[in-house]
Write an enzyme that holds these catalytic residues in place. Structure first.
Site, PDB file in Angstrom:
ATOM      1  N   CYS A 158       0.826  -1.208   0.000  1.00 18.95           N
ATOM      2  CA  CYS A 158       0.000   0.000   0.000  1.00 18.95           C
ATOM      3  C   CYS A 158       0.864   1.264   0.000  1.00 18.95           C
ATOM      4  O   CYS A 158       0.526   2.259  -0.649  1.00 18.95           O
ATOM      5  CB  CYS A 158      -0.927  -0.007   1.201  1.00 18.95           C
ATOM      6  SG  CYS A 158      -0.074  -0.129   2.770  1.00 18.95           S
ATOM      7  N   HIS A 300      -2.138   0.748   7.278  1.00 19.10           N
ATOM      8  CA  HIS A 300      -2.466   0.940   5.873  1.00 19.10           C
ATOM      9  C   HIS A 300      -1.962   2.321   5.451  1.00 19.10           C
ATOM     10  O   HIS A 300      -1.823   3.216   6.273  1.00 19.10           O
ATOM     11  CB  HIS A 300      -3.980   0.841   5.682  1.00 19.10           C
ATOM     12  CG  HIS A 300      -4.375   0.511   4.274  1.00 19.10           C
ATOM     13  ND1 HIS A 300      -3.823  -0.518   3.567  1.00 19.10           N
ATOM     14  CD2 HIS A 300      -5.256   1.094   3.440  1.00 19.10           C
ATOM     15  CE1 HIS A 300      -4.368  -0.560   2.363  1.00 19.10           C
ATOM     16  NE2 HIS A 300      -5.244   0.408   2.250  1.00 19.10           N
ATOM     17  N   ASN A 316      -7.742   4.675  -2.242  1.00 19.09           N
ATOM     18  CA  ASN A 316      -7.178   3.417  -1.761  1.00 19.09           C
ATOM     19  C   ASN A 316      -6.578   2.631  -2.920  1.00 19.09           C
ATOM     20  O   ASN A 316      -6.692   3.046  -4.084  1.00 19.09           O
ATOM     21  CB  ASN A 316      -8.276   2.613  -1.047  1.00 19.09           C
ATOM     22  CG  ASN A 316      -7.709   1.563  -0.107  1.00 19.09           C
ATOM     23  OD1 ASN A 316      -6.496   1.423   0.037  1.00 19.09           O
ATOM     24  ND2 ASN A 316      -8.584   0.814   0.524  1.00 19.09           N
TER      25      ASN A 316
END
Ligand SMILES: *[C@@H]1O[C@H](CO)[C@@H](O)[C@H](O)[C@H]1NC(C)=O
Ligand SMILES: *[C@@H]1O[C@H](CO)[C@@H](O)[C@H](O)[C@H]1NC(C)=O
Ligand SMILES: *[C@@H]1O[C@H](CO)[C@@H](O)[C@H](O)[C@H]1NC(C)=O
Ligand SMILES: *[C@@H]1O[C@H](CO)[C@@H](O)[C@H](O)[C@H]1NC(C)=O
Ligand SMILES: *[C@@H]1O[C@H](CO)[C@@H](O)[C@H](O)[C@H]1NC(C)=O
Ligand SMILES: *[C@@H]1O[C@H](CO)[C@@H](O)[C@H](O)[C@H]1NC(C)=O
Length: 351
Positions: A158, A300, A316
């Site tokens: 991520c 994250h 995202n």
């Protein structure tokens, strides 16, 4: 193990390609009627598979049906409380355990001695900021200011997606997309950034440091595999036209600096999206204001691309079939640990 990952990824890559096609709004809507019998539930599961282009082998499908049923019931009872229409995203037949193992991302420890630059807008929190900023619907020289939503697959990368997302957008905002839109290679960051840990986690600021020194390949010349085995192929790739003169790091716990920075362009942030004992709120998220639980440990990374009076907008890396076409609306009064670490963003152009 690697074979298994590759097999899993083949599906993910096929999916990621499908994600570039113009798609209908996120979330497969359903009603409580769809849950009334096993037959109807199977019909819903088929509809879901078609919608997201997920083809499971019969035995796996049978096994995952139980998880799908659980998700559908959970989502239905959750939105009943919130009074919205229930919707299922791409993770509806993925177990909590799989999600937590494959789709979160460990943030490595920050190197505190990077030189922070003074924030550009300055002030002390009393200067007026725009009421809302949204890079998602802006165009830069006739091109979208943000790159497309991508899919990180089952690799804790991520941080690399937050970094490329920031670089792609700041490059566009600087005007460089005029005749040359560029998508950047997350895989190079996964394979080559010595300060990060590939699929096991990393940090966007580390990636910015790497890119300043080495530049970065285009994603077509160094495509994403979602597997990190430590072999760096950077020197055989086409380098993107990308000139970074530095990057800025924002101080933690300073909402004003964060909002102020977003007025200039997207900011890579770390966030605590799930609690130890329940990850399903984030996993099931299907758009609208996020009302789920937050955790305390950042697990994250995302790209902050705007804000409104009472929410943040985050991009995202779960593809377009999660959230609001891949985006999250997070209430500003409970920002899920986003301010615990300062965000970071690149400065484009020659020094
Ligand atoms: C689906 O889940 C509900 C709620 O957990 C349960 O009552 C029901 O038996 C399940 N149905 C099937 C077909 O698994
Ligand atoms: C600062 O960073 C450099 C390299 O980025 C590293 O070699 C050095 O050990 C760091 N110093 C401290 C005090 O953390
Ligand atoms: C913040 O800055 C403004 C403008 O420079 C000044 O008028 C104001 O007194 C400052 N406020 C605080 C709390 O320091
Ligand atoms: C763009 O975003 C802003 C802020 O969220 C919103 O007010 C505006 O309606 C949006 N414009 C379009 C064309 O979607
Ligand atoms: C890593 O993967 C590349 C191709 O994906 C392969 O050429 C290389 O041999 C692999 N290295 C190791 C150490 O497994
Ligand atoms: C790329 O780097 C590797 C190892 O550092 C080296 O063996 C290889 O010759 C390089 N290839 C090119 C085309 O420069």
């Amino acid at each position: 193990m690697v074979m298994k990952q590759l097999a899993a990824l083949a599906g993910v890559v096929a999916l990621a390609l499908a994600l570039l096609e113009p798609a209908a709004a996120a979330g497969l809507k359903f009603s409580s009627n769809d849950l009334k019998s096993e037959k109807l539930l199977w019909r819903l599961y088929e509809r879901w598979g078609k919608r997201y282009n997920v083809a499971r082998k019969p035995a796996e499908k049978l096994r995952r049906f139980a998880t799908f049923n659980e998700t559908a019931h959970r989502v239905a009872s959750r939105v009943q409380v919130a009074g919205q229409a229930p919707g299922l995203n791409i993770f509806a037949d993925v177990t909590n355990e799989e999600f937590s193992r494959n789709f979160l991302c460990h943030m490595t420890t920050e190197q505190r001695n990077l030189t922070a630059r003074p924030p550009r807008r300055g002030g002390n929190g009393t200067l007026p900021l725009p009421v809302s900023v949204n890079w998602r619907n802006k165009t830069c020289e006739g091109q979208p200011c943000l790159g497309p939503v991508k899919f990180m697959g089952s690799c804790g990368s991520c941080w690399a997606f937050a970094a490329t997302g920031a670089l792609e957008s700041h490059r566009a905002i600087a005007g460089a997309n005029y005749d040359d839109p560029v998508l950047l290679s997350e895989q190079e960051l996964v394979d080559c950034d010595p300060r990060s840990k590939g699929c096991k986690g990393g940090l966007a600021v580390n990636a910015f440091q790497y890119v300043m020194k080495n530049g970065l390949a285009t994603s077509t010349s160094y495509p994403y595999t979602g597997v990190g085995n430590g072999t760096c192929h950077a020197n055989t790739t086409t380098r993107a036209s990308l000139i970074m003169r530095g990057f800025e790091r924002l101080p933690p716990h300073d909402k004003f600096q964060l909002l102020s920075a977003v007025t200039y362009g997207p900011v890579a942030v770390s966030i605590a999206v799930t609690t130890q004992d329940d990850i399903t709120d984030f996993m099931d998220y299907d758009g609208g204001m996020y009302r789920g639980k937050c955790g305390t440990t950042c697990n994250h990374a995302m790209l902050l691309v705007g804000y409104g009076a009472d929410y943040y907008i985050l991009k995202n890396s779960y593809g377009r079939y999660w959230g609001d076409e891949g985006y999250l609306f997070l209430p500003r009064d409970r920002n899920c640990g986003m301010l615990n670490r300062g965000g970071s963003y690149p400065l484009m152009g020659q020094a």
